[in-house]
Write a protein that holds these residues in place. Structure first.
Motif, PDB file in Angstrom:
ATOM      1  N   THR A 149     -17.501   0.219  -8.537  1.00 56.47           N
ATOM      2  CA  THR A 149     -16.735  -0.787  -7.806  1.00 56.47           C
ATOM      3  C   THR A 149     -15.845  -1.555  -8.777  1.00 56.47           C
ATOM      4  OG1 THR A 149     -18.518  -1.037  -6.194  1.00 56.47           O
ATOM      5  CG2 THR A 149     -16.874  -2.791  -6.288  1.00 56.47           C
ATOM      6  N   VAL A 150     -14.577  -1.679  -8.419  1.00 58.54           N
ATOM      7  CA  VAL A 150     -13.605  -2.361  -9.283  1.00 58.54           C
ATOM      8  C   VAL A 150     -12.896  -3.434  -8.479  1.00 58.54           C
ATOM      9  CG1 VAL A 150     -11.514  -2.081 -10.673  1.00 58.54           C
ATOM     10  CG2 VAL A 150     -13.262  -0.287 -10.688  1.00 58.54           C
ATOM     11  N   GLU A 151     -12.843  -4.640  -9.044  1.00 60.08           N
ATOM     12  CA  GLU A 151     -12.168  -5.768  -8.409  1.00 60.08           C
ATOM     13  C   GLU A 151     -10.720  -5.818  -8.871  1.00 60.08           C
ATOM     14  OE1 GLU A 151     -13.304  -8.243  -6.391  1.00 60.08           O
ATOM     15  OE2 GLU A 151     -15.475  -7.888  -6.342  1.00 60.08           O
ATOM     16  N   GLY A 152      -9.822  -6.064  -7.923  1.00 60.85           N
ATOM     17  CA  GLY A 152      -8.413  -6.235  -8.242  1.00 60.85           C
ATOM     18  C   GLY A 152      -7.899  -7.556  -7.713  1.00 60.85           C
ATOM     19  N   GLU A 153      -6.616  -7.785  -7.883  1.00 53.29           N
ATOM     20  CA  GLU A 153      -6.030  -9.040  -7.424  1.00 53.29           C
ATOM     21  C   GLU A 153      -6.043  -9.155  -5.899  1.00 53.29           C
ATOM     22  OE1 GLU A 153      -2.138  -9.445  -9.001  1.00 53.29           O
ATOM     23  OE2 GLU A 153      -2.795  -9.625 -11.092  1.00 53.29           O
ATOM     24  N   ASP A 170     -14.039   1.133  -4.273  1.00 54.84           N
ATOM     25  CA  ASP A 170     -15.054   1.945  -4.936  1.00 54.84           C
ATOM     26  C   ASP A 170     -14.426   3.253  -5.403  1.00 54.84           C
ATOM     27  OD1 ASP A 170     -16.995   0.076  -4.428  1.00 54.84           O
ATOM     28  OD2 ASP A 170     -17.916   1.169  -2.763  1.00 54.84           O
ATOM     29  N   PHE A 171     -14.393   3.448  -6.712  1.00 54.95           N
ATOM     30  CA  PHE A 171     -13.913   4.712  -7.255  1.00 54.95           C
ATOM     31  C   PHE A 171     -15.061   5.723  -7.257  1.00 54.95           C
ATOM     32  CE2 PHE A 171     -10.621   1.917  -8.884  1.00 54.95           C
ATOM     33  CZ  PHE A 171      -9.488   2.676  -8.643  1.00 54.95           C
ATOM     34  N   THR A 214     -11.798  13.178  -7.717  1.00 56.20           N
ATOM     35  CA  THR A 214     -11.813  11.718  -7.786  1.00 56.20           C
ATOM     36  C   THR A 214     -10.976  11.131  -6.660  1.00 56.20           C
ATOM     37  OG1 THR A 214      -9.919  11.713  -9.304  1.00 56.20           O
ATOM     38  CG2 THR A 214     -12.116  11.656 -10.296  1.00 56.20           C
ATOM     39  N   THR A 215     -11.383   9.960  -6.216  1.00 52.37           N
ATOM     40  CA  THR A 215     -10.608   9.198  -5.227  1.00 52.37           C
ATOM     41  C   THR A 215     -11.191   7.793  -5.180  1.00 52.37           C
ATOM     42  OG1 THR A 215      -9.687   9.256  -2.984  1.00 52.37           O
ATOM     43  CG2 THR A 215     -12.022   9.814  -3.212  1.00 52.37           C
ATOM     44  N   HIS A 216     -10.732   6.978  -4.238  1.00 55.51           N
ATOM     45  CA  HIS A 216     -11.353   5.656  -4.090  1.00 55.51           C
ATOM     46  C   HIS A 216     -11.451   5.282  -2.615  1.00 55.51           C
ATOM     47  CE1 HIS A 216      -7.819   2.904  -3.306  1.00 55.51           C
ATOM     48  NE2 HIS A 216      -7.176   3.954  -3.759  1.00 55.51           N
ATOM     49  N   ILE A 217     -12.407   4.418  -2.311  1.00 57.61           N
ATOM     50  CA  ILE A 217     -12.745   4.064  -0.933  1.00 57.61           C
ATOM     51  C   ILE A 217     -12.566   2.566  -0.734  1.00 57.61           C
ATOM     52  CG2 ILE A 217     -14.535   4.119   0.850  1.00 57.61           C
ATOM     53  CD1 ILE A 217     -13.605   6.890  -0.107  1.00 57.61           C
ATOM     54  N   CYS A 218     -11.582   2.200   0.092  1.00 52.16           N
ATOM     55  CA  CYS A 218     -11.345   0.792   0.416  1.00 52.16           C
ATOM     56  C   CYS A 218     -10.986   0.684   1.899  1.00 52.16           C
ATOM     57  CB  CYS A 218     -10.219   0.216  -0.444  1.00 52.16           C
ATOM     58  SG  CYS A 218      -9.834  -1.513  -0.052  1.00 52.16           S
ATOM     59  N   PRO A 276      11.401   4.170   4.737  1.00 55.20           N
ATOM     60  CA  PRO A 276      11.807   3.679   6.062  1.00 55.20           C
ATOM     61  C   PRO A 276      10.672   3.041   6.870  1.00 55.20           C
ATOM     62  CG  PRO A 276      11.474   6.043   6.149  1.00 55.20           C
ATOM     63  CD  PRO A 276      11.258   5.641   4.721  1.00 55.20           C
ATOM     64  N   VAL A 277       9.416   3.159   6.422  1.00 60.14           N
ATOM     65  CA  VAL A 277       8.302   2.520   7.130  1.00 60.14           C
ATOM     66  C   VAL A 277       7.361   1.893   6.111  1.00 60.14           C
ATOM     67  CG1 VAL A 277       8.331   3.966   9.220  1.00 60.14           C
ATOM     68  CG2 VAL A 277       7.095   4.745   7.193  1.00 60.14           C
ATOM     69  N   ASP A 278       6.538   0.970   6.573  1.00 61.06           N
ATOM     70  CA  ASP A 278       5.623   0.262   5.678  1.00 61.06           C
ATOM     71  C   ASP A 278       4.619   1.219   5.029  1.00 61.06           C
ATOM     72  OD1 ASP A 278       6.869  -2.068   6.250  1.00 61.06           O
ATOM     73  OD2 ASP A 278       5.300  -2.861   7.570  1.00 61.06           O
ATOM     74  N   PHE A 279       4.245   0.891   3.800  1.00 71.17           N
ATOM     75  CA  PHE A 279       3.242   1.633   3.041  1.00 71.17           C
ATOM     76  C   PHE A 279       1.913   0.891   3.092  1.00 71.17           C
ATOM     77  CE2 PHE A 279       5.485   4.313  -0.472  1.00 71.17           C
ATOM     78  CZ  PHE A 279       5.837   5.245   0.481  1.00 71.17           C
ATOM     79  N   MET A 280       0.864   1.601   2.728  1.00 71.55           N
ATOM     80  CA  MET A 280      -0.386   0.941   2.375  1.00 71.55           C
ATOM     81  C   MET A 280      -0.269   0.459   0.937  1.00 71.55           C
ATOM     82  SD  MET A 280      -2.698   0.808   4.737  1.00 71.55           S
ATOM     83  CE  MET A 280      -4.177   0.555   3.760  1.00 71.55           C
ATOM     84  N   ASP A 281      -0.772  -0.725   0.685  1.00 72.13           N
ATOM     85  CA  ASP A 281      -0.898  -1.229  -0.677  1.00 72.13           C
ATOM     86  C   ASP A 281      -2.318  -0.923  -1.136  1.00 72.13           C
ATOM     87  OD1 ASP A 281      -0.313  -2.446  -3.046  1.00 72.13           O
ATOM     88  OD2 ASP A 281       0.218  -4.393  -2.190  1.00 72.13           O
ATOM     89  N   SER A 282      -2.697  -1.415  -2.292  1.00 72.47           N
ATOM     90  CA  SER A 282      -4.035  -1.176  -2.812  1.00 72.47           C
ATOM     91  C   SER A 282      -4.574  -2.443  -3.452  1.00 72.47           C
ATOM     92  CB  SER A 282      -3.996  -0.044  -3.844  1.00 72.47           C
ATOM     93  OG  SER A 282      -5.278   0.157  -4.402  1.00 72.47           O
ATOM     94  N   PRO A 283      -5.900  -2.615  -3.438  1.00 76.72           N
ATOM     95  CA  PRO A 283      -6.472  -3.791  -4.091  1.00 76.72           C
ATOM     96  C   PRO A 283      -6.337  -3.748  -5.607  1.00 76.72           C
ATOM     97  CG  PRO A 283      -8.203  -2.333  -3.310  1.00 76.72           C
ATOM     98  CD  PRO A 283      -6.925  -1.816  -2.750  1.00 76.72           C
ATOM     99  N   VAL A 284      -6.095  -2.551  -6.168  1.00 76.25           N
ATOM    100  CA  VAL A 284      -5.914  -2.414  -7.612  1.00 76.25           C
ATOM    101  C   VAL A 284      -4.573  -1.737  -7.881  1.00 76.25           C
ATOM    102  CG1 VAL A 284      -8.384  -2.300  -8.072  1.00 76.25           C
ATOM    103  CG2 VAL A 284      -7.118  -0.181  -7.667  1.00 76.25           C
TER     104      VAL A 284
END
Length: 314
Positions: free
Chosen positions: A39-43, A48-49, A121-125, A135-143
């Motif tokens: 688990t990694v904390e971001g801004e 979870d990686f 590898t991947t991450h789960i959030c 042209p459309v909104d993206f997903m952002d990421s906590p990290v």
């Protein structure tokens, strides 16, 4: 079949409280497969990686010398709660990567062993933020991308498939999957003939590729437009990287729900499994070593494209 694993992973991840531990439990029946979660904390929250290692009979994990293959499920997050309920389109990369790992684990349990190691590898959030994008909104990421690459691009990977939903654009007008040219150390190389052959075999159709630009293979955060993060692993490794895009004929936002098509995700997972079989036994090449060496001799290194550029070096 990969569809079985895809549906299993899809249902596992479709929940507000899902975590990397839920992914780890999917592999409880496969003691030879190693799964770690961090688990990694971001801004902007936490994620979870997940790292899944399927050892090969002659892989480096067992002291052998067979090639090690990497599969990265690239995404911002599997969900955008509380603003949106359910799995978002962006989750497809994670689902495909984990489904491929699950299929390889099941193969190993039944006696079909690959010669080389495969690292997934991947991450789960489930509650990632979103961000504006054309042209459309993206997903952002906590990290940030740097952190993603730190946990997802493993040094042992000798070639990487980066699987990512790539539907928020007007340049890929095809529903299914498409692959990119090979990217290595700042160079955009020709599309791998071996990967085209495998794609034809897996889909039963003519292979589909998608265009990439120099901007797309530079690091996020440099102020340039990127089609998405599918080729961001290429900035963190000297290994060849190919993007596997899960695509749509129409423009679909990464934060859209109800937009995932399990058969397309399964196709991406099956493609990754078939490439893993061939790469680890030495019958699939991502690029020509001879051509790459000649490019460097004629035009020099382009590794600067793997950095933030000259401004960061001043």
């Amino acid at each position: 079949m990969s569809l079985k694993q895809t549906l299993m992973v899809y249902e596992t991840l479709d929940g507000a409280d899902v975590s990397g531990q839920d992914v780890k439990e999917l592999f409880a029946a496969y003691p030879q497969v190693r799964v770690s979660v961090q688990t990694v904390e971001g801004e902007k929250g936490k994620t979870d990686f997940v790292k899944i290692v399927i050892p090969g009979t002659a892989g480096k994990a067992n002291g052998g010398c067979a090639p090690t293959f990497g599969i990265v499920g690239r995404l911002g997050g599997i969900g955008a709660r509380p603003s949106r309920i359910g799995l978002v389109s962006d989750a497809d990369g994670a689902v495909a990567a984990i489904a491929a790992a699950l299929k390889l684990a099941e193969m190993k349990k039944r006696g079909d062993h690959l010669p080389g190691d495969v690292i997934v590898t991947t991450h789960i959030c489930p509650d990632a933020p979103t961000k504006p994008h054309e042209p459309v909104d993206f997903m952002d990421s906590p990290v940030d991308i740097l952190t993603m690459n730190q946990y997802e691009v493993v040094p042992e990977m000798e070639a990487i498939l980066s699987i990512d939903t790539t539907k928020g654009n007007r340049v890929i007008n095809h529903k299914g999957i498409a692959i990119s040219p090979t990217v290595k150390e700042g160079y955009i190389l020709r599309v791998s003939e071996d990967l085209l052959r495998i794609m034809e075999m897996v889909t039963g159709q003519l292979p589909v590729t998608f265009p990439i630009t120099t901007q797309d293979i530079t690091p996020y955060g440099n102020g340039l437009y990127h089609i998405n993060s599918i080729l961001q692993p290429a900035v963190a490794t000297s290994a060849p990287v190919v993007g596997v895009a899960i695509t749509a004929q129409s423009i679909v936002p990464g934060c859209g729900t109800g937009a995932s098509h399990e058969t397309d995700i399964a196709t991406a997972a099956k493609f990754a499994v078939e490439v893993a079989k061939e790469f680890t036994r030495g019958t699939c090449s991502f690029y020509s070593q001879e051509e790459f060496e000649r490019l460097n001799m004629l035009y020099g290194s382009l590794k600067i494209l793997q950095t933030m550029g000259r401004e960061s070096q001043q």
